[in-house]
Design a protein around this motif. Structure first.
Motif, PDB file in Angstrom:
ATOM      1  N   ALA A   1     -30.342 -35.620  19.193  1.00 35.70           N
ATOM      2  CA  ALA A   1     -28.741 -35.011  19.947  1.00 35.70           C
ATOM      3  C   ALA A   1     -28.521 -35.052  21.241  1.00 35.70           C
ATOM      4  CB  ALA A   1     -28.315 -33.829  19.601  1.00 35.70           C
ATOM      5  N   THR A   2     -29.537 -34.975  22.094  1.00 31.69           N
ATOM      6  CA  THR A   2     -28.848 -35.398  23.379  1.00 31.69           C
ATOM      7  C   THR A   2     -29.273 -36.836  23.735  1.00 31.69           C
ATOM      8  OG1 THR A   2     -30.732 -33.216  23.077  1.00 31.69           O
ATOM      9  CG2 THR A   2     -30.717 -34.866  25.869  1.00 31.69           C
ATOM     10  N   LEU A   3     -29.840 -37.510  23.516  1.00 35.49           N
ATOM     11  CA  LEU A   3     -29.369 -38.524  23.159  1.00 35.49           C
ATOM     12  C   LEU A   3     -28.377 -39.359  22.862  1.00 35.49           C
ATOM     13  CD1 LEU A   3     -32.959 -40.128  22.048  1.00 35.49           C
ATOM     14  CD2 LEU A   3     -32.575 -40.108  24.041  1.00 35.49           C
ATOM     15  N   VAL A   4     -27.984 -38.851  21.988  1.00 34.88           N
ATOM     16  CA  VAL A   4     -26.521 -39.235  21.693  1.00 34.88           C
ATOM     17  C   VAL A   4     -25.409 -38.426  22.999  1.00 34.88           C
ATOM     18  CG1 VAL A   4     -24.536 -38.704  20.175  1.00 34.88           C
ATOM     19  CG2 VAL A   4     -26.837 -39.054  18.803  1.00 34.88           C
ATOM     20  N   ALA A   5     -25.893 -37.621  23.701  1.00 34.39           N
ATOM     21  CA  ALA A   5     -24.752 -36.855  24.159  1.00 34.39           C
ATOM     22  C   ALA A   5     -25.002 -37.727  25.421  1.00 34.39           C
ATOM     23  CB  ALA A   5     -25.193 -35.167  24.620  1.00 34.39           C
ATOM     24  N   TYR A   6     -26.260 -38.149  25.689  1.00 34.19           N
ATOM     25  CA  TYR A   6     -25.851 -38.995  26.591  1.00 34.19           C
ATOM     26  C   TYR A   6     -25.438 -40.729  26.968  1.00 34.19           C
ATOM     27  CZ  TYR A   6     -29.199 -41.990  29.476  1.00 34.19           C
ATOM     28  OH  TYR A   6     -29.227 -43.035  31.274  1.00 34.19           O
ATOM     29  N   SER A   7     -25.587 -41.142  25.479  1.00 38.53           N
ATOM     30  CA  SER A   7     -24.906 -42.071  25.135  1.00 38.53           C
ATOM     31  C   SER A   7     -23.760 -42.460  25.591  1.00 38.53           C
ATOM     32  CB  SER A   7     -25.964 -42.770  24.031  1.00 38.53           C
ATOM     33  OG  SER A   7     -27.213 -42.730  24.060  1.00 38.53           O
ATOM     34  N   ILE A   8     -22.835 -40.857  25.360  1.00 40.21           N
ATOM     35  CA  ILE A   8     -21.537 -40.447  24.866  1.00 40.21           C
ATOM     36  C   ILE A   8     -20.983 -40.458  26.440  1.00 40.21           C
ATOM     37  CG2 ILE A   8     -19.843 -39.406  24.505  1.00 40.21           C
ATOM     38  CD1 ILE A   8     -21.449 -38.613  21.710  1.00 40.21           C
ATOM     39  N   ALA A   9     -21.876 -39.928  27.291  1.00 37.54           N
ATOM     40  CA  ALA A   9     -21.706 -39.761  28.607  1.00 37.54           C
ATOM     41  C   ALA A   9     -21.334 -40.763  29.486  1.00 37.54           C
ATOM     42  CB  ALA A   9     -22.586 -38.599  28.885  1.00 37.54           C
ATOM     43  N   ASN A  10     -22.756 -42.366  29.544  1.00 34.38           N
ATOM     44  CA  ASN A  10     -23.048 -43.027  29.920  1.00 34.38           C
ATOM     45  C   ASN A  10     -21.584 -44.199  29.513  1.00 34.38           C
ATOM     46  OD1 ASN A  10     -24.797 -42.519  31.435  1.00 34.38           O
ATOM     47  ND2 ASN A  10     -26.450 -42.947  29.917  1.00 34.38           N
ATOM     48  N   ILE A  11     -21.171 -44.368  28.395  1.00 33.93           N
ATOM     49  CA  ILE A  11     -20.041 -45.219  27.662  1.00 33.93           C
ATOM     50  C   ILE A  11     -18.784 -44.320  28.301  1.00 33.93           C
ATOM     51  CG2 ILE A  11     -18.792 -45.481  25.512  1.00 33.93           C
ATOM     52  CD1 ILE A  11     -20.849 -45.747  24.135  1.00 33.93           C
ATOM     53  N   VAL A  12     -18.650 -42.747  28.227  1.00 29.08           N
ATOM     54  CA  VAL A  12     -17.009 -42.447  28.724  1.00 29.08           C
ATOM     55  C   VAL A  12     -17.338 -42.865  29.711  1.00 29.08           C
ATOM     56  CG1 VAL A  12     -16.104 -40.718  29.134  1.00 29.08           C
ATOM     57  CG2 VAL A  12     -16.852 -40.326  27.201  1.00 29.08           C
ATOM     58  N   ILE A  13     -17.891 -42.622  31.160  1.00 28.96           N
ATOM     59  CA  ILE A  13     -18.079 -42.727  32.660  1.00 28.96           C
ATOM     60  C   ILE A  13     -17.789 -44.560  32.690  1.00 28.96           C
ATOM     61  CG2 ILE A  13     -20.112 -43.498  34.526  1.00 28.96           C
ATOM     62  CD1 ILE A  13     -21.331 -40.855  33.464  1.00 28.96           C
ATOM     63  N   ALA A  14     -18.856 -45.129  31.552  1.00 31.28           N
ATOM     64  CA  ALA A  14     -18.324 -46.573  32.580  1.00 31.28           C
ATOM     65  C   ALA A  14     -16.537 -46.965  31.419  1.00 31.28           C
ATOM     66  CB  ALA A  14     -18.571 -47.202  31.245  1.00 31.28           C
ATOM     67  N   ILE A  15     -16.125 -46.164  30.325  1.00 29.27           N
ATOM     68  CA  ILE A  15     -14.502 -46.151  30.336  1.00 29.27           C
ATOM     69  C   ILE A  15     -13.798 -45.995  31.370  1.00 29.27           C
ATOM     70  CG2 ILE A  15     -12.501 -45.907  28.558  1.00 29.27           C
ATOM     71  CD1 ILE A  15     -15.064 -45.457  27.082  1.00 29.27           C
ATOM     72  N   THR A  16     -13.748 -44.896  31.437  1.00 26.77           N
ATOM     73  CA  THR A  16     -13.780 -43.954  32.918  1.00 26.77           C
ATOM     74  C   THR A  16     -13.771 -45.216  34.447  1.00 26.77           C
ATOM     75  OG1 THR A  16     -14.027 -41.894  32.431  1.00 26.77           O
ATOM     76  CG2 THR A  16     -13.780 -42.011  34.746  1.00 26.77           C
ATOM     77  N   PHE A  17     -14.012 -45.184  34.919  1.00 24.08           N
ATOM     78  CA  PHE A  17     -14.137 -46.511  35.321  1.00 24.08           C
ATOM     79  C   PHE A  17     -13.713 -48.209  35.920  1.00 24.08           C
ATOM     80  CE2 PHE A  17     -17.587 -43.786  36.762  1.00 24.08           C
ATOM     81  CZ  PHE A  17     -17.075 -42.791  38.505  1.00 24.08           C
ATOM     82  N   GLY A  18     -12.955 -47.678  33.964  1.00 20.83           N
ATOM     83  CA  GLY A  18     -12.256 -49.474  33.459  1.00 20.83           C
ATOM     84  C   GLY A  18     -13.364 -50.237  34.360  1.00 20.83           C
ATOM     85  N   ASP A  19     -15.196 -50.285  33.415  1.00 21.07           N
ATOM     86  CA  ASP A  19     -15.701 -51.566  33.891  1.00 21.07           C
ATOM     87  C   ASP A  19     -16.023 -52.037  32.225  1.00 21.07           C
ATOM     88  OD1 ASP A  19     -17.477 -53.616  34.623  1.00 21.07           O
ATOM     89  OD2 ASP A  19     -18.051 -52.322  36.095  1.00 21.07           O
ATOM     90  N   ALA A  20     -15.321 -53.320  32.171  1.00 23.59           N
ATOM     91  CA  ALA A  20     -16.264 -54.185  30.774  1.00 23.59           C
ATOM     92  C   ALA A  20     -16.921 -54.497  30.257  1.00 23.59           C
ATOM     93  CB  ALA A  20     -14.761 -55.315  29.924  1.00 23.59           C
ATOM     94  N   ASN A  21     -17.097 -54.777  31.188  1.00 20.21           N
ATOM     95  CA  ASN A  21     -18.977 -55.631  31.719  1.00 20.21           C
ATOM     96  C   ASN A  21     -20.256 -54.044  31.091  1.00 20.21           C
ATOM     97  OD1 ASN A  21     -18.612 -58.136  31.607  1.00 20.21           O
ATOM     98  ND2 ASN A  21     -18.765 -58.267  33.480  1.00 20.21           N
ATOM     99  N   GLU A  22     -19.897 -53.124  32.327  1.00 22.80           N
ATOM    100  CA  GLU A  22     -20.700 -52.098  31.418  1.00 22.80           C
ATOM    101  C   GLU A  22     -20.112 -51.426  30.551  1.00 22.80           C
ATOM    102  OE1 GLU A  22     -22.751 -49.720  33.290  1.00 22.80           O
ATOM    103  OE2 GLU A  22     -22.502 -51.446  34.451  1.00 22.80           O
ATOM    104  N   ILE A  23     -19.432 -50.978  30.168  1.00 25.97           N
ATOM    105  CA  ILE A  23     -18.596 -50.665  28.533  1.00 25.97           C
ATOM    106  C   ILE A  23     -20.060 -51.631  27.760  1.00 25.97           C
ATOM    107  CG2 ILE A  23     -17.116 -50.451  27.144  1.00 25.97           C
ATOM    108  CD1 ILE A  23     -14.887 -50.231  29.017  1.00 25.97           C
ATOM    109  N   ILE A  24     -20.128 -52.976  27.411  1.00 25.71           N
ATOM    110  CA  ILE A  24     -20.798 -53.849  26.353  1.00 25.71           C
ATOM    111  C   ILE A  24     -22.507 -52.694  26.748  1.00 25.71           C
ATOM    112  CG2 ILE A  24     -21.359 -55.786  25.993  1.00 25.71           C
ATOM    113  CD1 ILE A  24     -18.705 -56.895  26.673  1.00 25.71           C
ATOM    114  N   ILE A  25     -22.463 -53.008  28.298  1.00 24.00           N
ATOM    115  CA  ILE A  25     -23.890 -52.970  28.722  1.00 24.00           C
ATOM    116  C   ILE A  25     -24.320 -51.651  28.302  1.00 24.00           C
ATOM    117  CG2 ILE A  25     -25.178 -52.258  30.400  1.00 24.00           C
ATOM    118  CD1 ILE A  25     -24.290 -54.502  32.191  1.00 24.00           C
ATOM    119  N   GLN A  26     -23.496 -50.266  28.384  1.00 26.51           N
ATOM    120  CA  GLN A  26     -24.112 -48.808  27.993  1.00 26.51           C
ATOM    121  C   GLN A  26     -24.127 -48.894  26.557  1.00 26.51           C
ATOM    122  OE1 GLN A  26     -24.705 -46.997  29.969  1.00 26.51           O
ATOM    123  NE2 GLN A  26     -24.440 -47.710  31.350  1.00 26.51           N
ATOM    124  N   VAL A  27     -23.224 -49.570  26.008  1.00 32.50           N
ATOM    125  CA  VAL A  27     -22.806 -49.384  24.037  1.00 32.50           C
ATOM    126  C   VAL A  27     -24.085 -50.367  24.150  1.00 32.50           C
ATOM    127  CG1 VAL A  27     -21.702 -50.644  22.148  1.00 32.50           C
ATOM    128  CG2 VAL A  27     -20.627 -49.700  23.629  1.00 32.50           C
TER     129      VAL A  27
END
Length: 208
Positions: free
Chosen positions: A68-94
């Motif tokens: 569950a902690t890893l899921v929360a960490y992953s979601i946080a990173n993906i949301v941060i990447a979406i927030t900053f609007g970096d498409a490449n970073e979103i793919i990397i985080q996923v």
């Protein structure tokens, strides 16, 4: 010329009894994970002492909490990447999130929890040492990630996220940090219980 009457005696049979009691019992079938069983894991059947069961139940619960902690960490990173609007970073985080969940989750179960499981089952000090090493990996991961999120100079840190009004990213980051704190406390409690048993058996952390 006389003929002999046909014999009425039935042919004899030899009954062979094979004693299988000396053969080792067959290993139980795999039952974990339920979706695709590959290993055997049954705390309630394999262990008779309630104190041992209690420790192993807590260890298994912490494995689930770690996921569950890893899921929360992953979601946080993906949301941060979406927030900053970096498409490449979103793919990397996923992609990295999928790898995190697979590698670290199975690594924690196989390396940390199962080491403790077989440590109690075989009473081998080496298995308990593997468990302590697995705990060290968990703490190292939580520490490194938490430092990054708590760094006030980091634009992706929780402080900067709320200052810049990126509330969704800040909330998910805060959830991860909360999970990390609670998990650290629970792991420390479990380690103290395992170490108490470890020392009661006359074992030492250093094998030398």
């Amino acid at each position: 010329m006389t003929t002999r009457p046909p014999s009425t005696q039935r042919p004899g049979y030899t009954v062979v009894v094979i004693d299988n009691s000396a053969l080792p019992p067959l290993p139980p079938p795999p039952n974990w994970p339920r979706c695709y069983p590959i290993i055997y894991h049954d705390i309630e059947t394999d262990f008779g002492e309630e104190s041992t069961r209690r420790i192993l139940r807590r260890s298994y619960l912490l494995f689930k909490f770690y996921v569950a902690t890893l899921v929360a960490y992953s979601i946080a990173n993906i949301v941060i990447a979406i927030t900053f609007g970096d498409a490449n970073e979103i793919i990397i985080q996923v992609i990295s999130s999928i790898l995190y969940l697979l590698i670290l989750s199975f690594g924690d179960f196989l390396g940390r929890h199962l080491s403790l499981y077989f440590g109690f089952k075989t009473n081998l000090p080496s298995m308990f040492r593997y468990y302590f090493f697995g705990e060290a990996i968990v703490f190292f991961f939580i520490l490194i990630v938490s430092i990054g999120f708590l760094n006030i100079q980091n634009e992706a840190g929780v402080v900067k996220l709320f200052e810049n009004k990126f509330y969704v990213a800040g909330i998910f980051t805060s959830i991860f940090l909360l999970f990390a704190i609670v998990q650290t406390i629970l792991h420390l409690i479990l380690i103290s219980q395992v170490y108490k048993h470890f020392r009661s058996q006359g074992f030492r952390i250093c094998a030398c």
